[in-house]
Design a protein around this motif. Structure first.
Motif, PDB file in Angstrom:
ATOM      1  N   GLY A 116     -53.963 -31.526  25.207  1.00  0.00           N
ATOM      2  CA  GLY A 116     -52.917 -32.008  24.325  1.00  0.00           C
ATOM      3  C   GLY A 116     -51.570 -31.433  24.714  1.00  0.00           C
ATOM      4  N   GLY A 117     -50.630 -31.532  23.811  1.00  0.00           N
ATOM      5  CA  GLY A 117     -49.294 -31.031  24.123  1.00  0.00           C
ATOM      6  C   GLY A 117     -48.455 -30.911  22.866  1.00  0.00           C
ATOM      7  N   ARG A 118     -47.216 -30.518  23.054  1.00  0.00           N
ATOM      8  CA  ARG A 118     -46.315 -30.384  21.910  1.00  0.00           C
ATOM      9  C   ARG A 118     -44.885 -30.643  22.351  1.00  0.00           C
ATOM     10  NH1 ARG A 118     -42.438 -26.159  23.126  1.00  0.00           N
ATOM     11  NH2 ARG A 118     -43.526 -24.452  24.155  1.00  0.00           N
ATOM     12  N   ASN A 150     -35.666 -26.514  13.702  1.00  0.00           N
ATOM     13  CA  ASN A 150     -36.600 -26.790  14.786  1.00  0.00           C
ATOM     14  C   ASN A 150     -38.012 -27.011  14.254  1.00  0.00           C
ATOM     15  OD1 ASN A 150     -36.528 -27.141  17.635  1.00  0.00           O
ATOM     16  ND2 ASN A 150     -37.724 -25.269  17.888  1.00  0.00           N
ATOM     17  N   LYS A 151     -38.591 -28.191  14.558  1.00  0.00           N
ATOM     18  CA  LYS A 151     -39.964 -28.496  14.146  1.00  0.00           C
ATOM     19  C   LYS A 151     -40.807 -28.793  15.383  1.00  0.00           C
ATOM     20  CE  LYS A 151     -39.738 -28.483   9.557  1.00  0.00           C
ATOM     21  NZ  LYS A 151     -38.409 -27.841   9.441  1.00  0.00           N
ATOM     22  N   ARG A 152     -41.981 -28.195  15.432  1.00  0.00           N
ATOM     23  CA  ARG A 152     -42.922 -28.389  16.543  1.00  0.00           C
ATOM     24  C   ARG A 152     -44.027 -29.342  16.121  1.00  0.00           C
ATOM     25  NH1 ARG A 152     -44.816 -23.254  19.807  1.00  0.00           N
ATOM     26  NH2 ARG A 152     -42.680 -23.658  20.560  1.00  0.00           N
ATOM     27  N   VAL A 153     -44.212 -30.402  16.913  1.00  0.00           N
ATOM     28  CA  VAL A 153     -45.261 -31.381  16.648  1.00  0.00           C
ATOM     29  C   VAL A 153     -46.306 -31.240  17.757  1.00  0.00           C
ATOM     30  CG1 VAL A 153     -45.830 -33.807  16.340  1.00  0.00           C
ATOM     31  CG2 VAL A 153     -43.607 -32.933  15.561  1.00  0.00           C
ATOM     32  N   VAL A 154     -47.543 -30.953  17.349  1.00  0.00           N
ATOM     33  CA  VAL A 154     -48.640 -30.712  18.300  1.00  0.00           C
ATOM     34  C   VAL A 154     -49.597 -31.895  18.253  1.00  0.00           C
ATOM     35  CG1 VAL A 154     -50.524 -29.155  18.947  1.00  0.00           C
ATOM     36  CG2 VAL A 154     -48.423 -28.227  17.911  1.00  0.00           C
ATOM     37  N   ILE A 155     -49.843 -32.493  19.419  1.00  0.00           N
ATOM     38  CA  ILE A 155     -50.762 -33.635  19.505  1.00  0.00           C
ATOM     39  C   ILE A 155     -51.938 -33.284  20.417  1.00  0.00           C
ATOM     40  CG2 ILE A 155     -48.927 -35.307  19.051  1.00  0.00           C
ATOM     41  CD1 ILE A 155     -50.286 -35.261  22.548  1.00  0.00           C
ATOM     42  N   ALA A 156     -53.021 -34.052  20.288  1.00  0.00           N
ATOM     43  CA  ALA A 156     -54.201 -33.827  21.133  1.00  0.00           C
ATOM     44  C   ALA A 156     -54.856 -35.154  21.443  1.00  0.00           C
ATOM     45  CB  ALA A 156     -55.184 -32.903  20.430  1.00  0.00           C
ATOM     46  N   LEU A 157     -55.472 -35.229  22.627  1.00  0.00           N
ATOM     47  CA  LEU A 157     -56.285 -36.399  22.965  1.00  0.00           C
ATOM     48  C   LEU A 157     -57.540 -36.378  22.107  1.00  0.00           C
ATOM     49  CD1 LEU A 157     -56.077 -36.244  26.873  1.00  0.00           C
ATOM     50  CD2 LEU A 157     -54.705 -37.675  25.343  1.00  0.00           C
TER      51      LEU A 157
END
Length: 236
Positions: A125-127, A227-234
């Protein structure tokens, strides 16, 4: 050195030869290995010599001074003489997951219309970090639905080239606030997702958004007042 990953991100094997090998690493005449940069990890690979021996590339970096791509081998790997022929076989499964995630992060920057202050990705995943306007809220479920809708449209992903001067005249294309593209260069690579996004990027990407597959928004974190961090994943 020919950087084949820029010509065909799907190529998995390459016959090449050694240019230089010393304590700093291995430089090849041509390579498929993408070097660490732009939030994307360096590639891994296997090198097969003419006598059948195999060596492992466990990381790939770009030398800051020479700009050559340097392949990192095990510390006890034998030094290879210049001109030694070999076959490079990419760790394709890992690279392809990087490609899927990287293209998804570009789509994430379409869904969330704010400046990007940072990002990173792995094979899972990533962010992206966003500089959000005061009062703007992020809803994970809505972001996830919008992302998967764009993916399901199976949009073509391609490469365009522009000049530094032309890019300076289109500052809206530069989404990443933390890293400025090399505007002094005569040619700068752009990644275009048909009809929805165009931005500078040197990384590897899938040919169509449908290849990304379903993704999940794992979490949204505050990393400062704006600042907001959005973390996604496969999903698979």
């Amino acid at each position: 050195m020919s950087e084949q990953f820029n010509l065909d991100a799907y190529q998995r094997t390459l016959d090449t030869r050694v240019l230089q090998h010393d304590g700093h690493g291995l430089v090849l005449a041509d390579t498929l290995c993408y070097p660490l940069g732009g939030g994307q990890p360096g590639d891994r690979a296997t090198l097969t010599l003419a006598d059948g021996r195999s060596l492992t590339v466990h990381d790939t970096r770009r030398d800051k001074e020479s700009r050559r791509i340097v392949h990192q081998l095990d510390a006890d790997a034998p030094l290879l003489a210049p001109g030694t022929p070999l076959t490079l076989t990419l760790d394709w499964e890992r690279r392809y997951r990087h490609m899927r995630v990287h293209t998804c992060l570009h789509l994430l920057s379409v869904v969330i219309k704010a400046g990007v202050t940072g990002g990173n990705l792995t094979a899972d995943g990533g962010r992206l970090d966003f500089d959000l306007p005061e009062g703007m809220q992020l809803e994970p479920q809505a972001i996830e639905q919008a992302l998967n809708a764009l993916i399901a449209r199976d949009l073509p992903v391609g490469v365009k080239m522009t000049s530094g001067a032309a890019l300076q005249a289109q500052p809206e294309l530069i989404k990443t606030m933390s890293v400025t593209p090399p505007l002094h260069q005569p040619e700068i690579r752009l990644i275009e997702i048909d009809g929805v996004d165009l931005q500078p990027c040197g990384g590897t990407h899938v040919a169509r958004t449908g290849e990304i597959g379903r993704v999940l928004v794992k979490k949204i974190e505050s990393k400062g007042a704006r600042n907001k961090r959005v973390v996604i994943a496969l999903a698979d």
